[in-house]
Design a protein around this motif. Structure first.
Motif, PDB file in Angstrom:
ATOM      1  N   UNK A   1      51.463  23.077  44.800  1.00 17.06           N
ATOM      2  CA  UNK A   1      51.448  23.388  43.368  1.00 17.06           C
ATOM      3  C   UNK A   1      51.328  24.895  43.162  1.00 17.06           C
ATOM      4  N   UNK A   2      50.525  25.546  43.981  1.00 17.99           N
ATOM      5  CA  UNK A   2      50.375  27.004  43.895  1.00 17.99           C
ATOM      6  C   UNK A   2      51.724  27.692  44.069  1.00 17.99           C
ATOM      7  N   UNK A   3      52.467  27.276  45.078  1.00 15.45           N
ATOM      8  CA  UNK A   3      53.772  27.868  45.334  1.00 15.45           C
ATOM      9  C   UNK A   3      54.745  27.586  44.197  1.00 15.45           C
ATOM     10  N   UNK A   4      54.653  26.393  43.620  1.00 16.64           N
ATOM     11  CA  UNK A   4      55.540  26.018  42.515  1.00 16.64           C
ATOM     12  C   UNK A   4      55.268  26.901  41.284  1.00 16.64           C
ATOM     13  N   UNK A   5      53.977  27.089  40.972  1.00 14.15           N
ATOM     14  CA  UNK A   5      53.601  27.933  39.822  1.00 14.15           C
ATOM     15  C   UNK A   5      54.062  29.367  40.039  1.00 14.15           C
ATOM     16  N   UNK A   6      53.803  29.889  41.233  1.00 14.27           N
ATOM     17  CA  UNK A   6      54.153  31.278  41.522  1.00 14.27           C
ATOM     18  C   UNK A   6      55.663  31.476  41.532  1.00 14.27           C
ATOM     19  N   UNK A   7      56.383  30.489  42.041  1.00 14.84           N
ATOM     20  CA  UNK A   7      57.841  30.588  42.063  1.00 14.84           C
ATOM     21  C   UNK A   7      58.412  30.581  40.644  1.00 14.84           C
ATOM     22  N   UNK A   8      57.861  29.715  39.781  1.00 18.93           N
ATOM     23  CA  UNK A   8      58.331  29.672  38.398  1.00 18.93           C
ATOM     24  C   UNK A   8      58.007  30.959  37.650  1.00 18.93           C
ATOM     25  N   UNK A   9      56.811  31.499  37.900  1.00 23.26           N
ATOM     26  CA  UNK A   9      56.403  32.758  37.267  1.00 23.26           C
ATOM     27  C   UNK A   9      57.322  33.905  37.690  1.00 23.26           C
ATOM     28  N   UNK A  10      57.560  33.985  39.000  1.00 22.80           N
ATOM     29  CA  UNK A  10      58.405  35.061  39.526  1.00 22.80           C
ATOM     30  C   UNK A  10      59.832  34.938  39.020  1.00 22.80           C
ATOM     31  N   UNK A  11      60.353  33.711  39.033  1.00 23.44           N
ATOM     32  CA  UNK A  11      61.728  33.501  38.593  1.00 23.44           C
ATOM     33  C   UNK A  11      61.889  33.839  37.120  1.00 23.44           C
ATOM     34  N   UNK A  12      60.872  33.491  36.312  1.00 25.17           N
ATOM     35  CA  UNK A  12      60.942  33.782  34.886  1.00 25.17           C
ATOM     36  C   UNK A  12      61.085  35.269  34.612  1.00 25.17           C
ATOM     37  N   UNK A  13      60.311  36.095  35.322  1.00 25.93           N
ATOM     38  CA  UNK A  13      60.412  37.547  35.133  1.00 25.93           C
ATOM     39  C   UNK A  13      61.675  38.109  35.755  1.00 25.93           C
ATOM     40  N   UNK A  14      62.076  37.557  36.919  1.00 28.24           N
ATOM     41  CA  UNK A  14      63.314  38.034  37.544  1.00 28.24           C
ATOM     42  C   UNK A  14      64.517  37.815  36.645  1.00 28.24           C
ATOM     43  N   UNK A  15      64.471  36.730  35.871  1.00 32.08           N
ATOM     44  CA  UNK A  15      65.592  36.436  34.962  1.00 32.08           C
ATOM     45  C   UNK A  15      65.695  37.458  33.837  1.00 32.08           C
ATOM     46  N   UNK A  16      64.642  38.219  33.592  1.00 31.84           N
ATOM     47  CA  UNK A  16      64.645  39.229  32.536  1.00 31.84           C
ATOM     48  C   UNK A  16      65.023  40.621  33.038  1.00 31.84           C
ATOM     49  N   UNK A  17      65.170  40.768  34.337  1.00 32.28           N
ATOM     50  CA  UNK A  17      65.416  42.097  34.890  1.00 32.28           C
ATOM     51  C   UNK A  17      66.754  42.672  34.433  1.00 32.28           C
ATOM     52  N   UNK A  18      66.740  43.983  34.233  1.00 33.18           N
ATOM     53  CA  UNK A  18      67.979  44.680  33.935  1.00 33.18           C
ATOM     54  C   UNK A  18      68.813  44.715  35.214  1.00 33.18           C
TER      55      UNK A  18
END
Length: 216
Positions: free
Chosen positions: A11-28
């Motif tokens: 679950x820890x990895x799932x939360x961290x992966x979703x968090x990271x992916x969410x911000x990566x999707x906003x990158x210029x």
């Protein structure tokens, strides 16, 4: 945040992966336009910029436009494996103690050596995510009266031979200093406050040594 009993590794990895992916999707993203490389801003990032747009009032907090540097900072805020809150509290207590001992010692308080407060801030670069130390430095400036803009200018010289190199380590502090340089009243006020503090300390020292103040 600390890892709770019900927070499994999966679950820890799932939360961290979703968090990271969410911000990566906003990158210029870098694209070529008319043969030149430019950063393309996604619609979702534009929406985030609009949400965080500060008021036009002169006293409003100045927030830099959201770019990849800011996204790195947001992304660093979640780490299920580290209890940063406890570590930050501990680091702040040390900053507070060293500030008092070096910059504003009480009569019966142990005095720190010159430069101890600065060295402690520099050491913090190795204890926290690199994006955070900038804000620890600025928090000290905000809270401690003698951590002036002049102190920040001197502190920054430890982090590079020129302003470009220093900005790579403490971008928001350098940004603040550039704005402060445009307002000479800030430095004038700080010099006056430092002079008044020095005079008060001298008056206290004379009193404790039973010395009569010099006739003025």
């Amino acid at each position: 945040m600390s890892r709770a009993n019900h927070l499994t590794r999966q679950l820890e990895q799932c939360i961290l992966q979703g968090w990271t992916q969410g911000w990566d999707d906003l990158r210029l993203v870098e694209v070529k336009k008319d043969g030149l490389k430019v950063l393309q801003v996604k619609d979702a990032t534009k929406a985030l910029r609009d949400m965080l747009q500060p008021s036009i009032a002169p006293a409003a907090y100045d927030i830099p436009k959201i770019s990849n540097r800011e996204i790195d900072t947001f992304q660093s805020l979640l780490d299920p494996a580290n209890d940063w809150w406890e570590k930050l509290n501990g680091a702040w207590r040390v900053c507070h103690d060293l500030y008092e001992q070096e910059k504003d010692p009480r009569i019966f308080q142990q005095k720190a050596r010159e430069g101890a407060f600065r060295d402690n801030l520099l050491a913090a670069f190795n204890r926290f995510p690199p994006e955070w130390v900038d804000f620890l430095v600025l928090a000290c400036h905000r809270v401690f009266p003698r951590v002036s803009t002049s102190f920040l200018e001197s502190f920054a010289t430890n982090l590079g031979r020129n302003e470009v190199e220093r900005e790579a380590h403490i971008p928001y502090t350098i940004r603040y200093l550039r704005q402060a340089r445009e307002d000479p009243d800030i430095f004038d006020r700080e010099r006056l406050e430092e002079y008044e503090w020095t005079m008060k300390m001298k008056e206290l020292s004379d009193y404790l040594a039973h010395r009569e103040p010099k006739a003025g």
